[in-house]
Design a protein around this motif. Sequence first.
Motif, PDB file in Angstrom:
ATOM      1  N   ALA A  81     -69.553  63.109  52.614  1.00 48.08           N
ATOM      2  CA  ALA A  81     -68.418  62.718  53.447  1.00 48.08           C
ATOM      3  C   ALA A  81     -68.329  63.677  54.632  1.00 48.08           C
ATOM      4  O   ALA A  81     -68.295  64.895  54.445  1.00 48.08           O
ATOM      5  CB  ALA A  81     -67.124  62.756  52.637  1.00 48.08           C
ATOM      6  N   GLU A  82     -68.314  63.131  55.827  1.00 48.29           N
ATOM      7  CA  GLU A  82     -68.202  63.977  57.010  1.00 48.29           C
ATOM      8  C   GLU A  82     -66.840  64.658  57.042  1.00 48.29           C
ATOM      9  O   GLU A  82     -65.821  64.044  56.713  1.00 48.29           O
ATOM     10  CB  GLU A  82     -68.389  63.140  58.283  1.00 48.29           C
ATOM     11  CG  GLU A  82     -69.786  62.560  58.455  1.00 48.29           C
ATOM     12  CD  GLU A  82     -70.834  63.632  58.688  1.00 48.29           C
ATOM     13  OE1 GLU A  82     -70.493  64.684  59.269  1.00 48.29           O
ATOM     14  OE2 GLU A  82     -71.992  63.423  58.290  1.00 48.29           O
ATOM     15  N   GLU A  84     -63.540  65.609  58.492  1.00 48.63           N
ATOM     16  CA  GLU A  84     -62.767  64.941  59.532  1.00 48.63           C
ATOM     17  C   GLU A  84     -62.423  65.888  60.674  1.00 48.63           C
ATOM     18  O   GLU A  84     -62.237  65.460  61.809  1.00 48.63           O
ATOM     19  CB  GLU A  84     -61.522  64.305  58.924  1.00 48.63           C
ATOM     20  CG  GLU A  84     -61.884  63.161  57.980  1.00 48.63           C
ATOM     21  CD  GLU A  84     -60.680  62.408  57.442  1.00 48.63           C
ATOM     22  OE1 GLU A  84     -59.564  62.964  57.468  1.00 48.63           O
ATOM     23  OE2 GLU A  84     -60.866  61.263  57.011  1.00 48.63           O
ATOM     24  N   LYS A  87     -64.914  65.572  63.295  1.00 50.35           N
ATOM     25  CA  LYS A  87     -64.761  64.347  64.085  1.00 50.35           C
ATOM     26  C   LYS A  87     -63.615  64.447  65.087  1.00 50.35           C
ATOM     27  O   LYS A  87     -63.530  63.674  66.030  1.00 50.35           O
ATOM     28  CB  LYS A  87     -64.500  63.153  63.164  1.00 50.35           C
ATOM     29  CG  LYS A  87     -65.631  62.828  62.205  1.00 50.35           C
ATOM     30  CD  LYS A  87     -65.247  61.630  61.344  1.00 50.35           C
ATOM     31  CE  LYS A  87     -66.339  61.249  60.375  1.00 50.35           C
ATOM     32  NZ  LYS A  87     -65.953  60.107  59.522  1.00 50.35           N
ATOM     33  N   LYS A  89     -60.442  63.905  64.336  1.00 55.69           N
ATOM     34  CA  LYS A  89     -59.277  63.110  63.932  1.00 55.69           C
ATOM     35  C   LYS A  89     -59.442  62.671  62.488  1.00 55.69           C
ATOM     36  O   LYS A  89     -60.559  62.592  61.958  1.00 55.69           O
ATOM     37  CB  LYS A  89     -59.092  61.894  64.826  1.00 55.69           C
ATOM     38  CG  LYS A  89     -60.209  60.873  64.731  1.00 55.69           C
ATOM     39  CD  LYS A  89     -59.890  59.651  65.579  1.00 55.69           C
ATOM     40  CE  LYS A  89     -60.977  58.586  65.430  1.00 55.69           C
ATOM     41  NZ  LYS A  89     -60.648  57.372  66.228  1.00 55.69           N
ATOM     42  N   GLN A  90     -58.303  62.388  61.861  1.00 50.94           N
ATOM     43  CA  GLN A  90     -58.313  61.900  60.490  1.00 50.94           C
ATOM     44  C   GLN A  90     -58.478  60.380  60.481  1.00 50.94           C
ATOM     45  O   GLN A  90     -58.026  59.685  61.389  1.00 50.94           O
ATOM     46  CB  GLN A  90     -57.015  62.291  59.778  1.00 50.94           C
ATOM     47  CG  GLN A  90     -56.873  63.787  59.550  1.00 50.94           C
ATOM     48  CD  GLN A  90     -55.545  64.116  58.889  1.00 50.94           C
ATOM     49  OE1 GLN A  90     -54.486  63.746  59.398  1.00 50.94           O
ATOM     50  NE2 GLN A  90     -55.593  64.808  57.772  1.00 50.94           N
ATOM     51  N   SER A  91     -59.094  59.893  59.423  1.00 45.59           N
ATOM     52  CA  SER A  91     -59.282  58.443  59.289  1.00 45.59           C
ATOM     53  C   SER A  91     -57.967  57.773  58.914  1.00 45.59           C
ATOM     54  O   SER A  91     -57.028  58.417  58.425  1.00 45.59           O
ATOM     55  CB  SER A  91     -60.326  58.145  58.211  1.00 45.59           C
ATOM     56  OG  SER A  91     -59.816  58.473  56.926  1.00 45.59           O
ATOM     57  N   GLY A  92     -57.913  56.474  59.131  1.00 44.62           N
ATOM     58  CA  GLY A  92     -56.724  55.720  58.725  1.00 44.62           C
ATOM     59  C   GLY A  92     -56.484  55.809  57.234  1.00 44.62           C
ATOM     60  O   GLY A  92     -55.336  55.877  56.778  1.00 44.62           O
ATOM     61  N   ARG A  93     -57.568  55.815  56.440  1.00 42.02           N
ATOM     62  CA  ARG A  93     -57.439  55.929  54.985  1.00 42.02           C
ATOM     63  C   ARG A  93     -56.784  57.250  54.604  1.00 42.02           C
ATOM     64  O   ARG A  93     -55.877  57.285  53.767  1.00 42.02           O
ATOM     65  CB  ARG A  93     -58.814  55.814  54.314  1.00 42.02           C
ATOM     66  CG  ARG A  93     -58.781  56.033  52.807  1.00 42.02           C
ATOM     67  CD  ARG A  93     -60.181  55.986  52.196  1.00 42.02           C
ATOM     68  NE  ARG A  93     -60.131  56.166  50.749  1.00 42.02           N
ATOM     69  CZ  ARG A  93     -60.138  57.345  50.143  1.00 42.02           C
ATOM     70  NH1 ARG A  93     -60.181  58.466  50.865  1.00 42.02           N
ATOM     71  NH2 ARG A  93     -60.088  57.418  48.822  1.00 42.02           N
ATOM     72  N   THR A  94     -57.233  58.340  55.218  1.00 36.48           N
ATOM     73  CA  THR A  94     -56.661  59.655  54.909  1.00 36.48           C
ATOM     74  C   THR A  94     -55.181  59.702  55.247  1.00 36.48           C
ATOM     75  O   THR A  94     -54.359  60.173  54.449  1.00 36.48           O
ATOM     76  CB  THR A  94     -57.414  60.750  55.670  1.00 36.48           C
ATOM     77  OG1 THR A  94     -58.766  60.804  55.202  1.00 36.48           O
ATOM     78  CG2 THR A  94     -56.766  62.108  55.474  1.00 36.48           C
ATOM     79  N   GLU A  96     -53.073  57.235  55.475  1.00 36.28           N
ATOM     80  CA  GLU A  96     -52.314  56.371  54.560  1.00 36.28           C
ATOM     81  C   GLU A  96     -52.098  57.055  53.216  1.00 36.28           C
ATOM     82  O   GLU A  96     -50.996  57.002  52.650  1.00 36.28           O
ATOM     83  CB  GLU A  96     -53.071  55.053  54.391  1.00 36.28           C
ATOM     84  CG  GLU A  96     -52.368  54.022  53.535  1.00 36.28           C
ATOM     85  CD  GLU A  96     -52.809  54.060  52.079  1.00 36.28           C
ATOM     86  OE1 GLU A  96     -51.954  53.907  51.193  1.00 36.28           O
ATOM     87  OE2 GLU A  96     -54.015  54.245  51.844  1.00 36.28           O
TER      88      GLU A  96
END
Length: 248
Positions: A81-82, A84, A87, A89-94, A96
């Motif tokens: 898993a990269e 974040e 990157k 920014k955090q992913s939408g999944r994180t 949520e």
Amino acid sequence: MSLGPHVKRFMGRKNDKLRTVGLFPNYYEHSDGSCFVKFGNTHVICAATIEEKIPMFLKHSKTGWITAEYGLLPCSCSERAEREAAKGKQSGRTLEIQRFISRSLRSIVNLTILGERQVKIDCDVIQADGGTRTASITGAFIALYLACKKLMKDKLITENPIKENIAAISCGLINHEALLDLDYREDSRADVDANFVMSQNDIIEIQISGEKRPFSEKEFHELLNLARNGCQELIKKQNEALGIDTRK
């Protein structure tokens, strides 16, 4: 509830049984409260930090705040898993999942008793095999409880702001059978999957989705009953881990 023979679970686990659960309080030396939680092969470290400040929108409100951060460590999954942070920014999944954990914890805390301070809960997944958000909530409760006990010990608050235990568990429907506490292989096969957050007697939040088909009200109640029994068992394990005697 009728449980058919069609779904073969790992190690012969029955449809209404949790995976092997381990709750290990005081895992970190430098946190204000922590717990290493295992739901089978899903392992999460939950740690609480007390901050003598609150978000700007709560300034002068005489109330506190509970918030959570969640993340998958790079080698927690079958594929790396990269980070974040790399990157930017955090992913939408994180995001949520963080909000899900935060809402759940705030629901059982009297924030006024907490005073104008914040407790941050970090939930770091070091190994993922399904149910990371539910394991995080179950372990985060222990971390939060220990942080609140520290506030009382340090005489910063006079009573425990936690009103009751909270635990969370996943459920799902596979081949029309209701299963408790799905691992990754089961979750990826599920026709319907759900996450339940519950206190000893009440429902806090339900996330449920018909991934591959609609589900009936009867099937929903099958899942709810599984989750209620699972959460009650988890709450018992929480109290045992914390040394809380619930006998009246």
